[in-house]
Write a protein that holds these residues in place. Structure first.
Motif, PDB file in Angstrom:
ATOM      1  N   TYR A 183       2.492 -24.043   2.665  1.00  0.00           N
ATOM      2  CA  TYR A 183       1.053 -23.955   2.476  1.00  0.00           C
ATOM      3  C   TYR A 183       0.213 -23.931   3.738  1.00  0.00           C
ATOM      4  N   TRP A 184      -0.974 -23.406   3.756  1.00  0.00           N
ATOM      5  CA  TRP A 184      -1.781 -23.570   4.871  1.00  0.00           C
ATOM      6  C   TRP A 184      -3.185 -23.827   4.570  1.00  0.00           C
ATOM      7  N   GLY A 185      -3.916 -24.514   5.342  1.00  0.00           N
ATOM      8  CA  GLY A 185      -5.271 -24.717   5.192  1.00  0.00           C
ATOM      9  C   GLY A 185      -5.973 -23.500   5.633  1.00  0.00           C
ATOM     10  N   GLN A 186      -7.397 -23.501   5.508  1.00  0.00           N
ATOM     11  CA  GLN A 186      -8.270 -22.466   5.961  1.00  0.00           C
ATOM     12  C   GLN A 186      -8.550 -22.314   7.256  1.00  0.00           C
ATOM     13  N   GLY A 188      -7.183 -32.621   5.320  1.00  0.00           N
ATOM     14  CA  GLY A 188      -6.892 -33.666   3.896  1.00  0.00           C
ATOM     15  C   GLY A 188      -6.287 -32.734   3.179  1.00  0.00           C
ATOM     16  N   ALA A 189      -5.384 -33.491   2.292  1.00  0.00           N
ATOM     17  CA  ALA A 189      -4.229 -32.643   1.483  1.00  0.00           C
ATOM     18  C   ALA A 189      -4.155 -32.990   0.083  1.00  0.00           C
ATOM     19  N   GLU A 221      -2.371 -27.630  -7.971  1.00  0.00           N
ATOM     20  CA  GLU A 221      -2.439 -26.681  -7.075  1.00  0.00           C
ATOM     21  C   GLU A 221      -2.376 -27.276  -5.555  1.00  0.00           C
ATOM     22  N   VAL A 222      -2.020 -26.882  -4.722  1.00  0.00           N
ATOM     23  CA  VAL A 222      -1.896 -27.486  -3.259  1.00  0.00           C
ATOM     24  C   VAL A 222      -3.157 -27.147  -2.395  1.00  0.00           C
ATOM     25  N   HIS A 223      -3.772 -28.034  -1.877  1.00  0.00           N
ATOM     26  CA  HIS A 223      -4.953 -27.922  -1.099  1.00  0.00           C
ATOM     27  C   HIS A 223      -4.781 -28.521   0.393  1.00  0.00           C
ATOM     28  N   LEU A 224      -5.141 -27.686   1.304  1.00  0.00           N
ATOM     29  CA  LEU A 224      -5.210 -28.260   2.766  1.00  0.00           C
ATOM     30  C   LEU A 224      -6.585 -27.943   3.000  1.00  0.00           C
ATOM     31  N   VAL A 225      -7.415 -28.930   3.629  1.00  0.00           N
ATOM     32  CA  VAL A 225      -8.777 -28.437   4.190  1.00  0.00           C
ATOM     33  C   VAL A 225      -8.726 -29.215   5.291  1.00  0.00           C
ATOM     34  N   GLU A 226      -8.980 -28.434   6.511  1.00  0.00           N
ATOM     35  CA  GLU A 226      -9.367 -28.836   7.983  1.00  0.00           C
ATOM     36  C   GLU A 226     -10.607 -29.179   8.374  1.00  0.00           C
ATOM     37  N   SER A 227     -10.965 -30.086   8.966  1.00  0.00           N
ATOM     38  CA  SER A 227     -12.528 -30.526   9.723  1.00  0.00           C
ATOM     39  C   SER A 227     -12.209 -30.765  11.017  1.00  0.00           C
ATOM     40  N   GLY A 228     -13.338 -30.806  11.540  1.00  0.00           N
ATOM     41  CA  GLY A 228     -13.751 -31.363  12.856  1.00  0.00           C
ATOM     42  C   GLY A 228     -13.732 -30.680  14.027  1.00  0.00           C
TER      43      GLY A 228
END
Lengths: 120, 111
Positions: free
Chosen positions: A109-112, A23-24, A1-8
């Motif tokens: 795919y998109w991050g949150q 992070g992917a 499953e694809v996961h994209l997680v933004e931070s900062g």
């Protein structure tokens, strides 16, 4: 499953800088083209920029409002893409999304998203 | 590069069909078959619903369909359901810039 997680994301004063990371996982990152898209509060989606895979040519492109202030980079060893934002303006306040982008301009795919607030 | 034009809002009753338009120019929607559609629920990330004008990704309901005529692309939602209430955005390749262009967005309300 694809996961994209933004931070900062966070609060920064006008003229300041901020570095976002995404992070992917779940796909072959080094072959993927990655993009950043933003959405100001209550507004629509807006292109920020794109970085192609290094296996293609690694080129970056930016939207006019952020060109020369923002820079996208990637670290394929860490499956991470970064957005360095300098000389921030109040109009840069938005939720910033990272997304995979194909050659035919399809955001698969998109991050949150991560919120950036530029305010005195 | 100007955004693609979408109606601000469209509404329909459960079970009905609605259509959202996305109007551009020959430099984008009319000139290329690289139109995609995204669904966005409040506080959530967008989700790909249609790509290359009329193709549905795996897992997207067949109640969603896309088409194009001239400089206008359309997203049709058939058998409208409460869960379809969301914002919808079109996007397209454009020859005017190195990046694509988004539509202005349409709020779909299920009455």
């Amino acid at each position: 499953e694809v996961h994209l997680v933004e931070s900062g994301g966070g609060l920064v004063q006008p003229g300041g800088s901020l570095r976002l990371s995404c992070g992917a996982s779940g796909f072959t990152f080094n072959n993927a083209w990655m993009s950043w898209v933003r959405q100001a509060p209550g507004k629509g989606l807006e292109w920020v920029g794109r970085i192609k895979s290094k296996t293609y040519d690694g080129a970056t492109d930016y939207a006019a409002p952020v060109k020369d202030r923002f820079a996208i980079s990637r670290d394929d060893s860490k499956n991470t893409v970064h957005l360095q934002m300098n000389s921030l303006k109040t109009e840069d306040t938005a939720v910033y999304y990272c997304a995979t982008i194909t050659w035919n301009y399809r955001f698969d795919y998109w991050g949150q998203g991560t919120l950036v607030t530029v305010s005195p | 590069q100007s955004a693609l034009t979408q109606p601000a809002s469209v509404s329909g009753s459960p079970g009905q069909s609605i259509t959202i338009s996305c109007t551009g120019t020959t430099s984008d929607v009319g000139g290329y078959n690289y139109v995609s559609w995204y669904q966005q629920h409040p506080g959530k990330a967008p989700k790909l619903m249609i790509y290359d004008v009329s193709n549905r990704p795996s897992g997207v309901s067949d109640r969603f369909s896309g088409s194009k005529s001239g400089n206008t692309a359309s997203l049709t939602i058939s058998g409208l359901q409460a869960e379809d209430e969301a914002d919808y955005y079109c996007a397209s390749y454009t020859s005017s810039t190195t990046l694509g262009v988004f539509g202005t967005g349409t709020k779909v309300t299920v009455l």
